[in-house]
Design a protein around this motif. Structure first.
Motif, PDB file in Angstrom:
ATOM      1  N   ILE A 138      58.819  51.690  30.754  1.00 21.43           N
ATOM      2  CA  ILE A 138      59.195  53.091  30.482  1.00 21.43           C
ATOM      3  C   ILE A 138      60.645  53.341  30.894  1.00 21.43           C
ATOM      4  O   ILE A 138      61.440  53.920  30.146  1.00 21.43           O
ATOM      5  N   GLN A 139      61.013  52.901  32.090  1.00 17.89           N
ATOM      6  CA  GLN A 139      62.358  53.172  32.588  1.00 17.89           C
ATOM      7  C   GLN A 139      63.423  52.372  31.834  1.00 17.89           C
ATOM      8  O   GLN A 139      64.534  52.854  31.604  1.00 17.89           O
ATOM      9  N   LEU A 140      63.078  51.153  31.442  1.00 15.48           N
ATOM     10  CA  LEU A 140      64.042  50.379  30.657  1.00 15.48           C
ATOM     11  C   LEU A 140      64.285  51.023  29.297  1.00 15.48           C
ATOM     12  O   LEU A 140      65.419  51.040  28.796  1.00 15.48           O
ATOM     13  N   LYS A 141      63.185  51.515  28.691  1.00 10.44           N
ATOM     14  CA  LYS A 141      63.354  52.205  27.407  1.00 10.44           C
ATOM     15  C   LYS A 141      64.214  53.452  27.571  1.00 10.44           C
ATOM     16  O   LYS A 141      65.086  53.756  26.745  1.00 10.44           O
ATOM     17  N   ARG A 142      63.995  54.160  28.669  1.00  5.74           N
ATOM     18  CA  ARG A 142      64.791  55.371  28.931  1.00  5.74           C
ATOM     19  C   ARG A 142      66.258  55.017  29.147  1.00  5.74           C
ATOM     20  O   ARG A 142      67.155  55.675  28.619  1.00  5.74           O
ATOM     21  N   MET A 143      66.523  53.966  29.929  1.00  2.18           N
ATOM     22  CA  MET A 143      67.904  53.544  30.164  1.00  2.18           C
ATOM     23  C   MET A 143      68.569  53.069  28.878  1.00  2.18           C
ATOM     24  O   MET A 143      69.748  53.329  28.629  1.00  2.18           O
ATOM     25  N   ASN A 144      67.801  52.379  28.044  1.00  3.34           N
ATOM     26  CA  ASN A 144      68.351  51.931  26.756  1.00  3.34           C
ATOM     27  C   ASN A 144      68.740  53.114  25.889  1.00  3.34           C
ATOM     28  O   ASN A 144      69.796  53.115  25.237  1.00  3.34           O
ATOM     29  N   ASP A 145      67.885  54.157  25.875  1.00  3.74           N
ATOM     30  CA  ASP A 145      68.209  55.369  25.106  1.00  3.74           C
ATOM     31  C   ASP A 145      69.452  56.047  25.661  1.00  3.74           C
ATOM     32  O   ASP A 145      70.314  56.530  24.903  1.00  3.74           O
ATOM     33  N   LEU A 146      69.555  56.084  27.002  1.00  3.30           N
ATOM     34  CA  LEU A 146      70.725  56.717  27.611  1.00  3.30           C
ATOM     35  C   LEU A 146      72.010  55.956  27.275  1.00  3.30           C
ATOM     36  O   LEU A 146      73.041  56.558  26.940  1.00  3.30           O
ATOM     37  N   VAL A 147      71.959  54.641  27.367  1.00  2.00           N
ATOM     38  CA  VAL A 147      73.144  53.840  27.056  1.00  2.00           C
ATOM     39  C   VAL A 147      73.528  53.997  25.582  1.00  2.00           C
ATOM     40  O   VAL A 147      74.704  54.138  25.229  1.00  2.00           O
ATOM     41  N   SER A 148      72.515  53.988  24.690  1.00  2.00           N
ATOM     42  CA  SER A 148      72.794  54.147  23.261  1.00  2.00           C
ATOM     43  C   SER A 148      73.434  55.501  22.979  1.00  2.00           C
ATOM     44  O   SER A 148      74.389  55.613  22.184  1.00  2.00           O
ATOM     45  N   TYR A 149      72.905  56.532  23.624  1.00  2.45           N
ATOM     46  CA  TYR A 149      73.459  57.871  23.393  1.00  2.45           C
ATOM     47  C   TYR A 149      74.901  57.967  23.889  1.00  2.45           C
ATOM     48  O   TYR A 149      75.783  58.487  23.192  1.00  2.45           O
ATOM     49  N   GLN A 150      75.178  57.465  25.063  1.00  2.00           N
ATOM     50  CA  GLN A 150      76.539  57.544  25.607  1.00  2.00           C
ATOM     51  C   GLN A 150      77.503  56.677  24.810  1.00  2.00           C
ATOM     52  O   GLN A 150      78.671  57.051  24.611  1.00  2.00           O
TER      53      GLN A 150
END
Length: 482
Positions: free
Chosen positions: A305-317
């Motif tokens: 869950i947290q890796l998916k969230r971090m991946n989304d955050l990195v993609s967005y930034q």
């Protein structure tokens, strides 16, 4: 293995290094051009004045000699036997009576000739009988001076007829008047000396004046250079606006470049800060799970869950950083081809709704920036409109402002016939720094990127009620460029 041999030097010895030509400074160019032009002008003016003076002097000499010849014609007389009775030389000009004076007279008769006393000694060119009324001006002709030195003379001849005692006694004769060229040469030398002294003095004064004018005209450029140095040293934030209109595009471009670089730097810092701040929470959760010693299965699920969230955050930034990296001076991009491509894709996604998108695109409108920014901008706005429209979407594109020296801006608006946005929620939709998942439900997707893009191009994004379709209207205005 044999040793590698270095290439032999070219014939004739080693080559000398090529010295690159260094462009001359503007001051040197202007001074060189002004000097060459001024010297050429003074030379042409001097030659023209010299030729004009020579022509005028020769004309005056011809008229003067003609006057002497007419004076001889009026004063000459003949005896009953046709013999010449010459006039007194001093009655016409005393120099005719002085040997070797430089002014000579000759009368050519059918059966002989007569010369003035001044002709005694010098060897002068002899004239021939001229037709009655004939005039002849020649020179310079070779002669020998009284002292035996070579010289030249100008000669004027006048043909006339003697008939004072009736037609039967008429006969032709010619009067020649000659003058040494030393007088004319002396005049020419005096004139030429004065001419070139005056022209040379005028040239020096004009060159000095040109230097002063050049320093005065280049002073604004020197101020621009001084301001640039102050900006480089950090003593100033940008160029001032107190410059001639010819330099305004340059200073405005420099200021735009400085502002763009500062905004890009600030944007990159903010992106890194946002990314670091966003990653703190997922990392803290994982650290807490590890510290609590949870079961491996639960830890694996939480890690996923947290890796998916971090991946989304990195993609967005990264998407935000990419959208902010547009070039300041970009080639104009036609808008309609990108709009058609985006709409075709959205029509497939929302085919069940049967939404129709209409275009009102001015053919002269251009987007001055990165094509990816244009796709991101229109894609998010059009997707938002397709999502909430009932049946119609309108895309309007038109040039905004612009002059002969400044490229036009851009007006890009997307209208839909959906429920629209409440007036109280507009401020929340456009609130700076609010991420996509924190905005008003239904119209918040992608607007964070749109807002960042518009701000990066120094534009303005407004949300209002559509007068044509009744739903929401998202309007982007990009200002005219340099």
């Amino acid at each position: 293995m044999p040793e590698a041999q270095s290439p032999a030097p070219p014939a004739g010895g080693p080559r000398e290094p090529i010295v690159k030509w260094r462009p001359r400074s503007l001051r040197a160019r202007q001074l060189l051009a002004a000097s060459v032009g001024l010297l050429a002008f003074l030379a042409l003016a001097g030659v023209a004045l010299d030729r004009a003076f020579v022509t005028t002097a020769e004309d005056n000499l011809e008229r003067r000699l003609e006057g002497y010849a007419l004076s001889y014609a009026n004063k000459v007389d003949f005896g009953r036997d046709g013999s010449l009775i010459p006039p007194s030389d001093s009655a016409i000009d005393p120099r005719f009576g002085q040997p070797g004076s430089g002014l000579y007279a000759e009368i050519v008769l059918p059966n002989g000739r007569w010369s003035s006393d001044s002709s005694l000694g010098p060897s002068l060119p002899s004239g021939e009988l001229l037709k009655p009324g004939g005039r002849d001006f020649e020179g310079p002709l070779d002669m020998t001076q009284l002292d035996g030195s070579a010289g030249t003379v100008y000669r004027f001849g006048l043909g006339t007829v003697w008939g004072a005692r009736g037609p039967q006694s008429e006969f032709q004769y010619s009067i020649y008047v000659l003058e040494d060229t030393q007088v004319l040469t002396s005049q020419l030398q005096t004139f030429r000396h004065a001419l070139w002294v005056y022209l040379g003095s005028a040239g020096v004064v004009l060159l000095l004046l040109q230097g002063l004018i050049l320093n005065w005209s280049l002073r604004p450029l020197q101020r621009v250079i001084a301001e640039l140095k102050r900006v480089q040293r950090g003593q100033a934030q940008g160029m001032t606006g107190n410059h001639p209109r010819e330099l305004e595009p340059l200073t405005e471009s420099i200021n735009a470049f400085i502002d763009s670089e500062r905004e890009n730097l600030e944007r990159q810092r903010n992106t890194l800060a946002d990314l670091a701040h966003s990653l703190k929470t997922p990392l803290a959760v994982l650290r807490a799970q590890l510290d609590d010693g949870v079961h491996a299965v639960a830890l694996r699920e939480e890690l996923d869950i947290q890796l998916k969230r971090m991946n989304d955050l990195v993609s967005y930034q990264l998407a935000r950083a990419a959208s902010s990296g547009h070039a300041l001076f970009s080639a104009p991009v036609a808008i309609e081809p990108y709009a058609e491509s985006i709409v075709r894709g959205l029509e497939k996604v929302y085919a069940a709704k049967g939404v129709i998108c209409e275009f009102e695109i001015d053919e002269t409108a251009r987007f001055h920036g990165e094509p990816g920014d244009l796709q991101e901008l229109m894609g998010n706005l059009l997707e938002n409109a397709f999502k909430w429209a009932r049946s119609r979407v309108l895309l309007t594109v038109a040039p905004l402002g612009g002059t002969a020296n400044r490229r036009a801006g851009l007006l890009l608006a997307v209208d839909d016939d959906g429920p629209g946005i409440a007036e109280d929620d507009v401020a929340k939709v456009l609130q700076r720094g609010v991420r996509g998942d924190e905005r008003v439900q239904g119209h918040g997707i992608g607007l964070a990127i749109v807002q960042d893009l518009v701000r990066g191009y120094r534009g303005e994004l407004t949300v209002s009620r559509s007068k044509e379709l009744g739903g929401a209207r998202f309007e982007v205005q990009l200002p005219p460029g340099l």
